[in-house]
Design a protein around this motif. Sequence first.
Motif, PDB file in Angstrom:
ATOM      1  N   GLY A 131       0.864  -1.180   0.000  1.00  0.00           N
ATOM      2  CA  GLY A 131       0.000   0.000   0.000  1.00  0.00           C
ATOM      3  C   GLY A 131       0.893   1.219   0.000  1.00  0.00           C
ATOM      4  N   GLU A 132       0.564   2.179  -0.823  1.00  0.00           N
ATOM      5  CA  GLU A 132       1.386   3.379  -0.916  1.00  0.00           C
ATOM      6  C   GLU A 132       0.551   4.610  -0.626  1.00  0.00           C
ATOM      7  OE1 GLU A 132       4.993   2.058  -3.748  1.00  0.00           O
ATOM      8  OE2 GLU A 132       3.389   3.162  -4.738  1.00  0.00           O
ATOM      9  N   VAL A 133       1.180   5.564   0.044  1.00  0.00           N
ATOM     10  CA  VAL A 133       0.466   6.758   0.467  1.00  0.00           C
ATOM     11  C   VAL A 133       1.439   7.928   0.545  1.00  0.00           C
ATOM     12  CG1 VAL A 133       0.746   6.195   2.927  1.00  0.00           C
ATOM     13  CG2 VAL A 133      -1.133   7.652   2.215  1.00  0.00           C
ATOM     14  N   ILE A 134       0.947   9.099   0.218  1.00  0.00           N
ATOM     15  CA  ILE A 134       1.712  10.323   0.414  1.00  0.00           C
ATOM     16  C   ILE A 134       1.643  10.650   1.905  1.00  0.00           C
ATOM     17  CG2 ILE A 134       1.769  12.795  -0.106  1.00  0.00           C
ATOM     18  CD1 ILE A 134       0.762  12.042  -2.924  1.00  0.00           C
ATOM     19  N   LYS A 145      -2.168   1.124   8.459  1.00  0.00           N
ATOM     20  CA  LYS A 145      -1.679   0.612   9.741  1.00  0.00           C
ATOM     21  C   LYS A 145      -2.766  -0.197  10.456  1.00  0.00           C
ATOM     22  CE  LYS A 145       1.456   4.500  10.203  1.00  0.00           C
ATOM     23  NZ  LYS A 145       1.627   5.810  10.862  1.00  0.00           N
ATOM     24  N   LYS A 146      -4.017   0.274  10.406  1.00  0.00           N
ATOM     25  CA  LYS A 146      -5.117  -0.465  11.032  1.00  0.00           C
ATOM     26  C   LYS A 146      -5.318  -1.823  10.373  1.00  0.00           C
ATOM     27  CE  LYS A 146      -8.999   1.576  11.940  1.00  0.00           C
ATOM     28  NZ  LYS A 146     -10.169   2.487  11.898  1.00  0.00           N
ATOM     29  N   LEU A 147      -5.008  -1.912   9.094  1.00  0.00           N
ATOM     30  CA  LEU A 147      -5.121  -3.186   8.387  1.00  0.00           C
ATOM     31  C   LEU A 147      -3.996  -4.148   8.763  1.00  0.00           C
ATOM     32  CD1 LEU A 147      -6.078  -1.834   4.848  1.00  0.00           C
ATOM     33  CD2 LEU A 147      -7.572  -3.109   6.414  1.00  0.00           C
ATOM     34  N   GLY A 148      -3.011  -3.640   9.496  1.00  0.00           N
ATOM     35  CA  GLY A 148      -1.894  -4.479   9.916  1.00  0.00           C
ATOM     36  C   GLY A 148      -0.686  -4.398   9.007  1.00  0.00           C
ATOM     37  N   MET A 149      -0.683  -3.436   8.104  1.00  0.00           N
ATOM     38  CA  MET A 149       0.452  -3.288   7.203  1.00  0.00           C
ATOM     39  C   MET A 149       1.611  -2.641   7.950  1.00  0.00           C
ATOM     40  SD  MET A 149      -1.400  -2.402   3.597  1.00  0.00           S
ATOM     41  CE  MET A 149      -0.112  -3.179   2.602  1.00  0.00           C
ATOM     42  N   GLN A 150       2.825  -3.004   7.531  1.00  0.00           N
ATOM     43  CA  GLN A 150       4.037  -2.495   8.163  1.00  0.00           C
ATOM     44  C   GLN A 150       4.753  -1.539   7.218  1.00  0.00           C
ATOM     45  OE1 GLN A 150       6.325  -5.928   9.265  1.00  0.00           O
ATOM     46  NE2 GLN A 150       4.789  -6.647  10.697  1.00  0.00           N
ATOM     47  N   ARG A 164       5.758   3.552   1.536  1.00  0.00           N
ATOM     48  CA  ARG A 164       5.297   2.215   1.129  1.00  0.00           C
ATOM     49  C   ARG A 164       5.133   1.338   2.361  1.00  0.00           C
ATOM     50  NH1 ARG A 164       8.568  -0.722  -3.333  1.00  0.00           N
ATOM     51  NH2 ARG A 164       7.292   0.649  -4.604  1.00  0.00           N
ATOM     52  N   TYR A 165       4.004   0.655   2.420  1.00  0.00           N
ATOM     53  CA  TYR A 165       3.706  -0.318   3.466  1.00  0.00           C
ATOM     54  C   TYR A 165       3.537  -1.680   2.812  1.00  0.00           C
ATOM     55  CZ  TYR A 165       2.736   3.653   6.510  1.00  0.00           C
ATOM     56  OH  TYR A 165       2.848   4.803   7.256  1.00  0.00           O
ATOM     57  N   TYR A 166       3.672  -2.753   3.599  1.00  0.00           N
ATOM     58  CA  TYR A 166       3.501  -4.091   3.053  1.00  0.00           C
ATOM     59  C   TYR A 166       2.848  -5.007   4.089  1.00  0.00           C
ATOM     60  CZ  TYR A 166       7.303  -5.809   5.925  1.00  0.00           C
ATOM     61  OH  TYR A 166       8.073  -6.172   7.001  1.00  0.00           O
ATOM     62  N   MET A 167       2.379  -6.145   3.570  1.00  0.00           N
ATOM     63  CA  MET A 167       1.776  -7.157   4.432  1.00  0.00           C
ATOM     64  C   MET A 167       1.910  -8.501   3.755  1.00  0.00           C
ATOM     65  SD  MET A 167      -2.269  -7.652   5.312  1.00  0.00           S
ATOM     66  CE  MET A 167      -2.344  -6.596   6.732  1.00  0.00           C
ATOM     67  N   SER A 168       2.318  -9.501   4.515  1.00  0.00           N
ATOM     68  CA  SER A 168       2.337 -10.875   4.029  1.00  0.00           C
ATOM     69  C   SER A 168       0.945 -11.456   4.188  1.00  0.00           C
ATOM     70  CB  SER A 168       3.342 -11.712   4.830  1.00  0.00           C
ATOM     71  OG  SER A 168       3.209 -13.077   4.482  1.00  0.00           O
ATOM     72  N   LEU A 169       0.474 -12.162   3.177  1.00  0.00           N
ATOM     73  CA  LEU A 169      -0.851 -12.786   3.258  1.00  0.00           C
ATOM     74  C   LEU A 169      -0.758 -14.274   3.573  1.00  0.00           C
ATOM     75  CD1 LEU A 169      -2.800 -11.085   0.342  1.00  0.00           C
ATOM     76  CD2 LEU A 169      -2.725 -10.470   2.753  1.00  0.00           C
ATOM     77  N   LYS A 170       0.423 -14.784   3.713  1.00  0.00           N
ATOM     78  CA  LYS A 170       0.618 -16.218   3.997  1.00  0.00           C
ATOM     79  C   LYS A 170       0.981 -16.453   5.437  1.00  0.00           C
ATOM     80  CE  LYS A 170      -0.335 -17.177  -0.138  1.00  0.00           C
ATOM     81  NZ  LYS A 170      -1.633 -17.595  -0.456  1.00  0.00           N
TER      82      LYS A 170
END
Length: 170
Positions: A131-134, A145-150, A164-170
């Motif tokens: 997920g990317e955000v200004i 962040k609420k979605l659990g992305m780091q 840039r944020y990321y999250m593993s789905l596995k």
Amino acid sequence: MKIITKTTRLIIREFTLDDAESVLYFNTPEEVNLYTGDAGLCNNIEDAVAIIENIWLKEYAKFGFARWAVVLKDTGKVIGFCGFKNDSRINAIDIGYRFHPDYWGQGFATEANQACIDYAREYMALNVIYGEVIPKNTASSHVLKKLGMQYDKQYQENGYTIDRYYMSLK
């Protein structure tokens, strides 16, 4: 029209050409376009049709997913989009969302995208999403962040600073 998933308040489904007026509705407010990378690309009904036809419908056919319509269960109104994009710019899967300002601050972005993440974990072969955000868009950063992305990194592109944020789905 294919329904992807539902929440307590929302139906998340594929867009159809019948959604063009709604796409125009949630894309044109000035405050919506402050932090998007595609500001000014949806100014009339023809632009909205082109987005549905040339982007989302083609991506559904090619990848099996693209941005999905977010529909209020109680009214049937399309209030925005959520979901995934196979983003060649970052060579990865991006989670994104956009809503008309009348629906900001009510938890719809978090609710819709959590449902997308849950759906992806069960039905899609995705390992990692980004997920990317200004940084000035603190509300959107808060959703990620609420979605659990780091937090991953910050970089510059086309004159913008992007977190840039990321999250593993596995």
